[in-house]
Design an enzyme around this catalytic site. Structure first.
Site, short mmCIF file in Angstrom:
data_model
loop_
_atom_site.label_atom_id
_atom_site.label_comp_id
_atom_site.label_asym_id
_atom_site.label_seq_id
_atom_site.Cartn_x
_atom_site.Cartn_y
_atom_site.Cartn_z
N GLU A 1 28.23 10.99 16.57
CA GLU A 1 26.87 11.04 17.12
C GLU A 1 26.84 11.56 18.56
OE1 GLU A 1 23.98 8.07 16.41
OE2 GLU A 1 24.83 7.50 14.47
N HIS B 1 38.80 32.78 36.15
CA HIS B 1 38.97 31.43 36.70
C HIS B 1 39.83 31.58 37.96
CE1 HIS B 1 39.68 27.22 37.19
NE2 HIS B 1 40.86 27.18 36.61
N SER C 1 40.45 34.20 23.62
CA SER C 1 39.05 33.77 23.64
C SER C 1 38.21 34.64 24.57
CB SER C 1 39.00 32.30 24.06
OG SER C 1 37.67 31.88 24.28
N ASP D 1 46.15 30.54 32.22
CA ASP D 1 46.36 30.40 33.66
C ASP D 1 47.82 30.16 34.04
OD1 ASP D 1 43.55 30.61 34.57
OD2 ASP D 1 43.31 28.87 33.29
P1 NAD Z 1 43.53 32.29 25.42
O1 NAD Z 1 44.61 31.29 25.32
O2 NAD Z 1 42.41 32.28 24.44
O3 NAD Z 1 44.13 33.76 25.32
C1 NAD Z 1 45.24 34.10 25.98
C2 NAD Z 1 45.67 35.51 25.56
O4 NAD Z 1 46.65 35.93 26.49
C3 NAD Z 1 46.39 35.57 24.23
O5 NAD Z 1 45.47 35.74 23.19
C4 NAD Z 1 47.25 36.79 24.42
O6 NAD Z 1 46.51 37.94 24.05
C5 NAD Z 1 47.43 36.89 25.89
N1 NAD Z 1 48.80 36.72 26.36
C6 NAD Z 1 49.62 35.65 26.22
N2 NAD Z 1 50.80 35.89 26.82
C7 NAD Z 1 50.69 37.14 27.36
C8 NAD Z 1 51.55 37.96 28.12
N3 NAD Z 1 52.77 37.55 28.43
N4 NAD Z 1 51.09 39.19 28.52
C9 NAD Z 1 49.85 39.61 28.20
N5 NAD Z 1 49.00 38.87 27.48
C10 NAD Z 1 49.42 37.66 27.08
O7 NAD Z 1 43.00 32.24 26.93
P2 NAD Z 1 41.48 32.12 27.43
O8 NAD Z 1 40.97 30.78 27.09
O9 NAD Z 1 40.74 33.33 27.02
O10 NAD Z 1 41.72 32.13 29.01
C11 NAD Z 1 41.88 33.30 29.75
C12 NAD Z 1 41.29 33.08 31.13
O11 NAD Z 1 39.90 32.85 31.02
C13 NAD Z 1 41.87 31.89 31.89
O12 NAD Z 1 41.93 32.23 33.26
C14 NAD Z 1 40.81 30.82 31.65
O13 NAD Z 1 40.80 29.84 32.67
C15 NAD Z 1 39.57 31.67 31.69
N6 NAD Z 1 38.38 31.08 31.05
C16 NAD Z 1 38.44 30.65 29.75
C17 NAD Z 1 37.29 30.15 29.14
C18 NAD Z 1 37.29 29.75 27.69
O14 NAD Z 1 36.24 29.40 27.20
N7 NAD Z 1 38.39 29.78 26.93
C19 NAD Z 1 36.09 30.08 29.87
C20 NAD Z 1 36.06 30.55 31.18
C21 NAD Z 1 37.22 31.04 31.76
#
Ligand code: NAD
Ligand code: MG
Length: 336
Positions: free
Chosen positions: A235, A112, A26, A87
């Site tokens: 809603e 984060h 994401s 995380d």
């Molecule tokens: P996600 O679950 O969408 O994506 C995780 C990605 O990590 C996977 O797509 C893969 O590419 C990768 N991955 C998994 N295992 C791996 C490994 N062993 N080595 C390398 N890459 C690997 O995660 P996300 O929601 O994008 O979250 C990522 C960070 O962003 C977190 O720290 C989260 O707290 C932060 N965050 C997320 C959002 C959100 O809207 N999703 C918003 C703000 C902050």
């Protein structure tokens, strides 16, 4: 409170630097693509191996025009390493694949603060550590950027060995499009604690129970489940959209006087002083590390509770009714 805009940040600070975005989920795809379109030199780090999901992610990133390396290779090549893996996996990925590639003068970045704040990742003192956290999901961060605008971001500095980390963080936020909208400075402590509290008490915890309890009360009183679903779940979005756009007053302006009066009479009875005490207890569990310890142990022990709770929630009657009713709504994406 100071807001930082385009003029407060200098993208030239990222010239001659390579940014490795680790993870292409994401947040990962949005960071990588926005930075690239801002003229920053970006590479993507992903796990190696031939599992299907891994191959699919390599292909997706490559189809998007990104250069992809295995995480350890990407970390070695880059000057700024942004960790965007879930995380609960970050500590392991950091220790096995990122830390060995870090050199003095490199920067480690997060979206984060959990792993830094709770000491799961402890970078060497000569590494700059910062956070740039867009206040929106990745697909929105990307879409709004391509439309020429930006999603507001938070930024924070945890460790600043060279005196430049803050400016690098602001430059990164600019590359993401964040300074087009406005960027706010925070700390790792504040971001982590408010984020955890918010998702527990309000966003993912509180709202779900409010919706489901309202649904149960109506159904147990003999009303049709479909009607209860529309009233208590469907809603919610309409009302939240009004609050999001115009605040509480804006919502009250749009609903009927009857709804406004009834809401103000009933709301404080549903969410009362005891609820507030409970929320304060949740906050103190976040602040003193009780929640973090529980969640770290849960992951180490194979997520037995998470899986059990997922099953329980998946079996809720409101979920069955919801699935059927959402099938009637052509405008809702079916691939969720
Ligand atoms: P996600 O679950 O969408 O994506 C995780 C990605 O990590 C996977 O797509 C893969 O590419 C990768 N991955 C998994 N295992 C791996 C490994 N062993 N080595 C390398 N890459 C690997 O995660 P996300 O929601 O994008 O979250 C990522 C960070 O962003 C977190 O720290 C989260 O707290 C932060 N965050 C997320 C959002 C959100 O809207 N999703 C918003 C703000 C902050
Ligand atoms: Mg959050």
């Amino acid at each position: 409170m100071k807001l930082y805009y385009n003029n407060d940040a200098d993208l030239d600070l990222l010239k001659n630097k390579t940014v490795a975005v680790i993870g292409y989920g994401s947040q990962g795809h949005a960071h990588a693509l926005n930075l690239k379109d801002s003229g920053v030199s970006v590479i993507v780090g992903l796990p190696g191996g031939d599992k299907d999901w891994i191959k699919a992610e390599w292909k997706k990133a490559q189809d998007d025009g990104m250069t992809v390396y295995e995480t350890s290779e990407a970390a070695k090549k880059a000057d700024i390493i942004m960790i965007l893996v879930p995380d609960q996996l970050q500590k392991q990925v950091y220790e096995t694949s990122i830390e060995p590639g870090l050199e003095p003068g490199n920067y480690l970045a997060f979206a984060h603060g959990f792993n830094i704040h709770f000491n799961q990742i402890v970078p060497a003192k000569d590494i700059g550590v910062f956070m740039v956290a867009p206040k929106g999901p990745g697909h929105l961060v990307r879409r709004v950027y391509t439309e020429g605008a930006g999603v507001p971001c938070l930024f924070a500095v945890h460790q600043d060995p060279d005196g430049k980390t803050r400016d690098i963080a602001l430059a990164y936020a600019k590359g993401m499009g964040g300074t087009r909208a406005g960027v706010i400075e925070t700390t790792f402590d504040e971001e982590t604690e408010t984020d955890l509290f918010g998702e527990q008490a309000v966003l993912c915890g509180g709202i779900v129970e409010l919706i489901n309890t309202g649904y149960e009360v109506l159904v147990e009183a003999g009303y049709k489940p479909e009607i209860a679903y529309f009233e208590c779940l469907h809603e919610v979005k309409l009302i939240v959209d009004l609050i999001y756009e115009g605040g509480i007053a804006g919502m009250n302006y749009s609903v009927s006087d009857t709804a406004e009066y009834g809401g103000m009479i009933a709301g404080p009875q549903v969410i009362n002083k005891d609820t507030k005490k409970t929320m304060q207890k949740l906050l103190s569990n976040v602040q003193d590390g009780t929640f973090a310890r529980e969640w770290i142990l849960e992951n180490q022990s194979g997520r037995a509770s998470l899986e059990a709770m997922r099953r329980k929630y998946n079996r809720l009657p409101i979920e069955t009714v919801g699935k059927e009713l959402r099938g009637m709504m052509s405008w809702i994406k079916k691939d969720k």
